[in-house]
Enzyme design. Structure first.
Site, PDB file in Angstrom:
ATOM      1  N   ASP A 136       6.035  -8.594  -2.064  1.00 62.81           N
ATOM      2  CA  ASP A 136       5.351  -8.242  -0.800  1.00 62.81           C
ATOM      3  C   ASP A 136       6.066  -8.792   0.440  1.00 62.81           C
ATOM      4  O   ASP A 136       5.421  -9.368   1.326  1.00 62.81           O
ATOM      5  CB  ASP A 136       3.914  -8.768  -0.790  1.00 62.81           C
ATOM      6  CG  ASP A 136       3.156  -8.520  -2.074  1.00 62.81           C
ATOM      7  OD1 ASP A 136       3.439  -7.501  -2.733  1.00 62.81           O
ATOM      8  OD2 ASP A 136       2.270  -9.324  -2.422  1.00 62.81           O
ATOM      9  N   GLU A 195      -1.939   0.877  -0.853  1.00 63.40           N
ATOM     10  CA  GLU A 195      -1.957  -0.457  -0.245  1.00 63.40           C
ATOM     11  C   GLU A 195      -0.640  -0.667   0.517  1.00 63.40           C
ATOM     12  O   GLU A 195       0.145   0.260   0.694  1.00 63.40           O
ATOM     13  CB  GLU A 195      -2.101  -1.527  -1.339  1.00 63.40           C
ATOM     14  CG  GLU A 195      -0.962  -1.502  -2.367  1.00 63.40           C
ATOM     15  CD  GLU A 195      -1.248  -2.308  -3.614  1.00 63.40           C
ATOM     16  OE1 GLU A 195      -2.410  -2.697  -3.829  1.00 63.40           O
ATOM     17  OE2 GLU A 195      -0.292  -2.526  -4.386  1.00 63.40           O
TER      18      GLU A 195
END
Length: 306
Positions: A17, A187
């Site tokens: 991420d 997401e």
């Protein structure tokens, strides 16, 4: 012998991420420490002067600094404003509005931290429009307005941040939350602006599987509407799988762009065995984005002008 390319991964360890920034004339990558949720309780950061040689800063934010965080701290997104550094992150992986957690914000005087909790509670702690409060991404437009994009469970919202960067503003219609979910969004939202076009990007597929990937939309407004154009980042069975949840870097004063993302090595089956990589991202003449080629080579030696 001096390295001429970063290589991929750009630094060792299981991380995911990544958010990419330039702070104080230095490249920064802020990733999630990729581990089971009950071990994912701190953040490290990495900086470089040239995209090739990276230095690790350990523990820039820890669970002990966040009184309401109990587990699963991930998906950081920092930004600088008025000499302060604001660091948005998800914690606790809440599944309902009865649980404590969501998106928090921490603050520091420097990009390497240490960061401290700014509010003593989450900034966003409720589920609005079906969007789990995770995966924040902060973006400041040319007019100074700050936006925070976030969301999981297939829904994406945007909120306005006030000048203080730790409180939410209101849209013209008086609302605080606006849903902007594009087709196939899962997401990992990310926003950049290039030549007055807003490029909204997100991750598709399941993060634990090989098909995790990134797609994008283009708009004349930071609020959309965002209509899916195409996929731009995905696995290559000869290089790695599960390429997604990214950040973006633009080399100052150029149209050279890099996508910083995580992927899973072909040798790994553990979902948390993810590593941070960087590859070139290019635009076509019509403004659309060319599909990214994922490599083992990474980014070239690119020092920032001092």
């Amino acid at each position: 012998m001096k390295k001429t390319f970063s290589g991929n991964p750009v630094f060792p360890g299981w991380y995911a991420d990544p958010e990419a920034r330039i702070f104080n004339n230095r490249y920064w990558i802020y990733p999630t420490y990729s581990a089971p949720y009950d071990e994912q309780l701190f953040f490290d950061a990495f900086y470089s002067d040239n995209l090739v040689d990276w230095t690790k800063v350990e523990g820039i934010l820890k669970q002990d600094d966040i009184p309401w965080a109990k587990r699963a701290m991930w998906a950081p997104s920092p930004i600088e404003r008025n000499g302060k550094y604001y660091y948005y992150f998800a914690a606790n992986d809440i599944q309902s509005n009865e649980e404590v957690g969501g998106i928090g914000v921490a603050i520091s005087d420097s990009p390497e931290g240490p960061f401290k909790d700014a509010l003593g509670k989450p900034l966003i702690d409720q589920i609005h429009f079906g969007a789990q409060p995770i995966d924040p991404h902060v973006f400041i437009d040319d007019d100074g307005q700050a936006y925070l994009y976030y969301g999981g469970w297939g829904h994406c919202n945007v909120v306005l941040l006030n000048e203080d960067m730790i409180s939410l503003g209101s849209f013209e219609d008086g609302s605080t939350y606006k849903e902007i979910t594009p087709d196939r969004f899962i997401e990992g939202p990310c926003m950049i602006k290039r030549q007055n076009v807003y490029y909204f990007m997100w991750s598709e597929g399941g993060w634990g599987g090989p098909d995790y990937s990134v797609a994008y939309a283009m708009s004349s407004s930071p609020l959309g509407p965002f209509h899916r154009v195409d996929k731009i980042l995905q696995q290559n069975p000869e290089v790695a799988t599960s390429a997604g949840h990214h950040g973006m870097l633009q080399i100052p004063e150029t149209d050279d762009w890099y996508i910083v993302y995580h992927r899973r090595p072909l040798t790994e089956t553990d979902a948390n065995h993810r590593e941070v990589c960087i590859d070139s991202l290019s635009f076509n003449k019509d403004g659309t984005i060319e599909p990214v080629t994922i490599t083992f080579k990474g980014a070239p030696y690119t020092p920032l002008e001092k």
